[in-house]
Design an enzyme around this catalytic site. Sequence first.
Site, PDB file in Angstrom:
ATOM      1  N   ASP A   1       0.833  -1.355  -0.020  1.00 30.50           N
ATOM      2  CA  ASP A   1      -0.099   0.172   0.132  1.00 30.50           C
ATOM      3  C   ASP A   1       0.917   1.236  -0.108  1.00 30.50           C
ATOM      4  O   ASP A   1       1.867   1.214   0.780  1.00 30.50           O
ATOM      5  CB  ASP A   1      -0.844   0.003   1.157  1.00 30.50           C
ATOM      6  CG  ASP A   1      -1.935  -0.996   1.451  1.00 30.50           C
ATOM      7  OD1 ASP A   1      -1.495  -2.269   1.032  1.00 30.50           O
ATOM      8  OD2 ASP A   1      -3.057  -0.902   1.775  1.00 30.50           O
TER       9      ASP A   1
ATOM     10  N   GLY B   1       1.777  -2.137  -5.313  1.00 32.27           N
ATOM     11  CA  GLY B   1       1.183  -3.514  -5.654  1.00 32.27           C
ATOM     12  C   GLY B   1      -0.260  -3.742  -4.991  1.00 32.27           C
ATOM     13  O   GLY B   1      -0.803  -4.728  -5.019  1.00 32.27           O
ATOM     14  N   ASP B   2      -0.784  -2.659  -4.350  1.00 30.27           N
ATOM     15  CA  ASP B   2      -1.968  -2.737  -3.434  1.00 30.27           C
ATOM     16  C   ASP B   2      -2.485  -1.347  -3.569  1.00 30.27           C
ATOM     17  O   ASP B   2      -2.126  -0.587  -4.426  1.00 30.27           O
ATOM     18  CB  ASP B   2      -1.749  -3.264  -2.045  1.00 30.27           C
ATOM     19  CG  ASP B   2      -2.852  -3.909  -1.544  1.00 30.27           C
ATOM     20  OD1 ASP B   2      -4.003  -3.508  -1.759  1.00 30.27           O
ATOM     21  OD2 ASP B   2      -2.669  -4.897  -0.659  1.00 30.27           O
ATOM     22  N   ASP B   3      -3.503  -0.935  -2.712  1.00 35.18           N
ATOM     23  CA  ASP B   3      -4.277   0.382  -2.777  1.00 35.18           C
ATOM     24  C   ASP B   3      -3.181   1.520  -2.751  1.00 35.18           C
ATOM     25  O   ASP B   3      -2.384   1.396  -1.923  1.00 35.18           O
ATOM     26  CB  ASP B   3      -5.327   0.620  -1.440  1.00 35.18           C
ATOM     27  CG  ASP B   3      -6.213  -0.770  -1.504  1.00 35.18           C
ATOM     28  OD1 ASP B   3      -6.162  -1.450  -2.512  1.00 35.18           O
ATOM     29  OD2 ASP B   3      -6.778  -0.972  -0.535  1.00 35.18           O
TER      30      ASP B   3
ATOM     31  N   SER C   1      -2.246   0.511 -10.057  1.00 33.10           N
ATOM     32  CA  SER C   1      -2.132  -0.385  -9.210  1.00 33.10           C
ATOM     33  C   SER C   1      -2.959  -1.760  -9.713  1.00 33.10           C
ATOM     34  O   SER C   1      -4.108  -1.221 -10.037  1.00 33.10           O
ATOM     35  CB  SER C   1      -2.430   0.022  -7.638  1.00 33.10           C
ATOM     36  OG  SER C   1      -2.752  -1.261  -6.926  1.00 33.10           O
TER      37      SER C   1
END
Length: 406
Positions: free
Chosen positions: A202, A222-224, A255
Amino acid sequence: TCSGIVPMQYRNDKISILDFGGVGDGRTLNTKAFKEAIFRIQHLKRKGGTLLYIPAGVYLTGPFDLTSRMTLYLASGAVIKATQDPSQWPLVDPLPSYGRGRERPGARYISLLHGDGLHDVIITGENGTIDGQGDVWWNMWRQRTLQFTRPHLVELMNSRGILISNVIFKNSPFWNIHPVYCSNVVIRYVTILAPADSPNTDGIDPDSSSNVCIEDSYISVGDDLVAVKSGWDQYGIAYGRPSHGITIRRITGSSPFAGIAVGSETSGGVVDVLAEHISLFNMGVGIHIKTNIGRGGMIRNITVSNVYMENARTGIKIAGDVGDHPNENFNPNALPVVKGIKIKDVWGEKVLQAGLIHGLKNSPFSGICLSNINLHGNSIWKCSDVSGAAIQVSPFPCAELTSSQQ
């Protein structure tokens, strides 16, 4: 701008990491140098605080604690690089609002830059880099050999008057910037980078924090990109500290997960969030408000406007069935309340699914208001257990959202 809540402090007193034996060769471990420099700042107690200058070079280090009234200044070409040796990372207690490590029960690894109970802390410079070298941690996660929850790049707890600007953060082992139980936090002009397949990296996660300003930044992880949180199930409910007064402006990024997110850990409540002028590319979900049974907590007065998204799997998702539980002791009757969500002025190109809004049967989402939204693509909406209104939304959303001008 909301950045005036934490002014940039000019500090007359300056010291360099080189004065404490720092070596920027990328091989020498500088943990001792950082700790000694910060110990000096702590005990100098200069009136306006002290600036710790990191000149160009690559400074390998283990985790270290920041202190109050300090500026960590990364010159152009300066890199603070995290050691990849897990034995150099001490363990700390789980956060009380989480009850355990986020990934593994029990303790968790301390973040690379850490602070608890601080005030007037600045991390800035000339776009120097803080590199978490996270691939060793991502591989442990993939191979399921993690014994404890991975470390963040920056975690500040119970602190106020925090300013983070003009720094590049890359390859965090876990979440990048995590202000938790903090107030008056400004994060602007930062760049946050991690591979799209890096797990749980994140960008910025304000957690049980208030008066947070996030502006003018680029995040590709790779996330929010930005996720507002406030604790996990029964632990977050017991701790009872909401996130409120969060402003997010002029964020650009990509993302496989969400652009602007609330949740899924929202047990302390999330109220009064404004996100505007957001540009998203190659996204999983553009705007994602997410919670679950057992969470409790109220999500209220969330406004998202002026969003451009291109190439997204889902444009807008508001869901009550997202996220896992710390253990089986969560209360299935602790139902979240989601109300007063305004999403307006959104334009999307190549959006596979326009929207999903799935409330909870025993706690329907209410006051969901959508206006001036155009999501182009092979798009439909799916809704259940929700009430609200939709005006000038294309494709037209579900019948649960009435088209009355109210």
